[in-house]
Design a protein around this motif. Structure first.
Motif, PDB file in Angstrom:
ATOM      1  N   ASN A  87       0.822  -1.205   0.000  1.00  0.00           N
ATOM      2  CA  ASN A  87       0.000   0.000   0.000  1.00  0.00           C
ATOM      3  C   ASN A  87       0.863   1.266   0.000  1.00  0.00           C
ATOM      4  O   ASN A  87       0.503   2.269  -0.611  1.00  0.00           O
ATOM      5  N   TRP A  88       1.989   1.205   0.713  1.00  0.00           N
ATOM      6  CA  TRP A  88       2.905   2.350   0.725  1.00  0.00           C
ATOM      7  C   TRP A  88       3.387   2.653  -0.690  1.00  0.00           C
ATOM      8  O   TRP A  88       3.434   3.809  -1.108  1.00  0.00           O
ATOM      9  N   GLN A  89       3.762   1.598  -1.420  1.00  0.00           N
ATOM     10  CA  GLN A  89       4.240   1.787  -2.790  1.00  0.00           C
ATOM     11  C   GLN A  89       3.138   2.365  -3.673  1.00  0.00           C
ATOM     12  O   GLN A  89       3.396   3.226  -4.530  1.00  0.00           O
ATOM     13  N   LEU A  90       1.917   1.902  -3.476  1.00  0.00           N
ATOM     14  CA  LEU A  90       0.806   2.416  -4.276  1.00  0.00           C
ATOM     15  C   LEU A  90       0.528   3.882  -3.946  1.00  0.00           C
ATOM     16  O   LEU A  90       0.328   4.711  -4.842  1.00  0.00           O
TER      17      LEU A  90
ATOM     18  N   GLY B  76       4.850  14.317   4.357  1.00  0.00           N
ATOM     19  CA  GLY B  76       5.915  13.743   5.145  1.00  0.00           C
ATOM     20  C   GLY B  76       5.603  12.300   5.494  1.00  0.00           C
ATOM     21  O   GLY B  76       4.491  11.807   5.267  1.00  0.00           O
ATOM     22  N   SER B  77       6.586  11.606   6.081  1.00  0.00           N
ATOM     23  CA  SER B  77       6.415  10.171   6.356  1.00  0.00           C
ATOM     24  C   SER B  77       5.297   9.917   7.343  1.00  0.00           C
ATOM     25  O   SER B  77       4.539   8.951   7.204  1.00  0.00           O
ATOM     26  N   ALA B  78       5.142  10.764   8.371  1.00  0.00           N
ATOM     27  CA  ALA B  78       4.100  10.540   9.374  1.00  0.00           C
ATOM     28  C   ALA B  78       2.714  10.633   8.746  1.00  0.00           C
ATOM     29  O   ALA B  78       1.842   9.777   8.977  1.00  0.00           O
ATOM     30  N   ALA B  79       2.502  11.692   7.935  1.00  0.00           N
ATOM     31  CA  ALA B  79       1.201  11.841   7.273  1.00  0.00           C
ATOM     32  C   ALA B  79       0.977  10.730   6.266  1.00  0.00           C
ATOM     33  O   ALA B  79      -0.148  10.231   6.108  1.00  0.00           O
TER      34      ALA B  79
ATOM     35  N   LEU C  80      -6.216   4.266   3.188  1.00  0.00           N
ATOM     36  CA  LEU C  80      -6.577   3.887   1.829  1.00  0.00           C
ATOM     37  C   LEU C  80      -6.617   2.380   1.640  1.00  0.00           C
ATOM     38  O   LEU C  80      -5.845   1.645   2.265  1.00  0.00           O
ATOM     39  N   ARG C  81      -7.504   1.920   0.780  1.00  0.00           N
ATOM     40  CA  ARG C  81      -7.659   0.494   0.504  1.00  0.00           C
ATOM     41  C   ARG C  81      -7.417   0.236  -0.979  1.00  0.00           C
ATOM     42  O   ARG C  81      -8.073   0.851  -1.825  1.00  0.00           O
TER      43      ARG C  81
END
Length: 355
Positions: A225-228, A239-242, A250-251
């Motif tokens: 999901n991070w990559q998407l 930023g990384s936290a947000a 997100l799904r």
């Protein structure tokens, strides 16, 4: 005919061929099977074996330049061909077909389960070893205690620690075959304690593995999901936290070409971001296509109105969906992203469709 396409035999077809072969193996052990039926079963086994030869050839040809990554499927294909061949050459005719039971491995050649299992065991091996040590300690302790308590009463069953250990294994696993039963009161109390210990130990094993599987699957899903999410231009400024909060909200969803994603008049409970592919928005004048990096369906979340247009997949499309409640969270944590979405929505309302 080229052998390479046989390397692409799907997992369901592999499972069907293996199941058919194993059924033939089972039928061939039936004593009253007629010669005609036996011959037909053997022909089916030969046909499946030939299909596996072609699959082996196709796998080897398609992966000859990168064998390390394709070794598990290739090894399974080799074993599935060579073991029945060796049985035909060196084993008596009565038991030849039994070696086709090696085809049990075929449905697993493309499975990710064993890689996942190995990862879970590698992550949890300390906890698993700890529980295994407890199991071994309880097993040996129960065997010694059972031997001391029951050796004079049942010397044929508890006459040595190895003999008592069989009883301890059966009792600790709560199988309870009933072939060895303590006769004394102390022996029965011991048996009850061993049973309860076994329930706790097996529950620990199951809990460790279940937790490990859950954590590993969640970790893989998070990375995917991070990559998407990172591929959507709108989120690249975060930023990384947000971004972590967005990833959790997100799904992912994949829609085949031609499928309807949302219909005009439906209640809008989520909006969509396009990671890859194109969608077609039906408008009164002409369809409008949106591509990678775009989003749609936001107006229903902002205004609460029903969907104003039908959106379908022009190509196979990879989407990220954001539910209404998560949109409110996004508005609070990343107001600049929410403002961009609102601005785009009202611009579309004036010109482009109001998804």
């Amino acid at each position: 005919m080229s052998a390479v396409p046989f390397s692409k035999i799907s997992s369901p077809l592999n499972a069907l061929l293996a199941a058919t072969g194993l059924l033939m193996v089972a039928l061939l052990t039936t004593p009253d099977l007629t010669p005609q039926a036996r011959f037909a079963c053997q022909l089916v086994l030969v046909a499946i074996w030939v299909a596996y030869i072609l699959q082996l050839a196709g796998t080897f040809l398609s992966q000859r330049h990168h064998l390390p990554g394709g070794m598990p499927p290739l090894l399974i294909d080799v074993v599935a061909v060579l073991v029945p061949l060796a049985a035909f050459l060196f084993v008596g005719s009565r038991d030849r077909s039994l070696y086709c039971a090696i085809w049990l491995l075929k449905p697993l050649r493309d499975s990710t389960f064993f890689r996942l299992m190995a990862k879970v065991v590698a992550n949890e091996y300390r906890n698993l070893l700890g529980v295994t040590s407890v199991f071994a300690s309880v097993l040996f302790g129960a065997s010694v205690a059972g031997y001391v308590i029951e050796r004079d009463i049942q010397p044929d069953k508890f006459g040595s620690i190895p003999q008592a250990m069989w009883w301890a294994v059966v009792t600790l696993s709560t199988t309870g075959y009933g072939d060895e039963i303590p006769q004394s009161l102390a022996g029965r109390v011991l048996a009850g304690l061993v049973m309860m210990s076994g329930i706790g130990i097996f529950a620990l094993w199951a809990g460790i593995l279940a937790t490990g599987f859950y954590e590993e699957v969640r970790r893989r899903d998070f990375v995917r999901n991070w990559q998407l999410v990172a591929a959507v231009p709108l989120f690249q400024r975060l930023g990384s936290a947000a971004l972590i909060e967005i990833v959790r909200a997100l799904r992912p969803r994949t829609v085949p070409a031609g499928a309807v994603i949302c219909r005009k008049g439906d209640v809008g409970d989520q909006m969509f971001f396009i990671v890859e592919g194109r969608v077609s928005v039906a408008t009164p004048d002409h369809p409008v296509e949106l591509g990678t990096g775009s989003f749609f369906g936001e107006m229903a979340l902002i205004s609460g109105e029903p969907r104003s247009a039908t959106v379908s997949a022009a190509t196979e499309v990879s989407l990220l969906s954001l539910a209404a409640v998560d949109f409110q969270m996004l508005s609070s944590s990343s107001p600049e992203i929410a403002e961009t979405i609102r601005k785009t929505a009202f611009e579309r309302r004036g010109g482009l469709p109001k998804e």
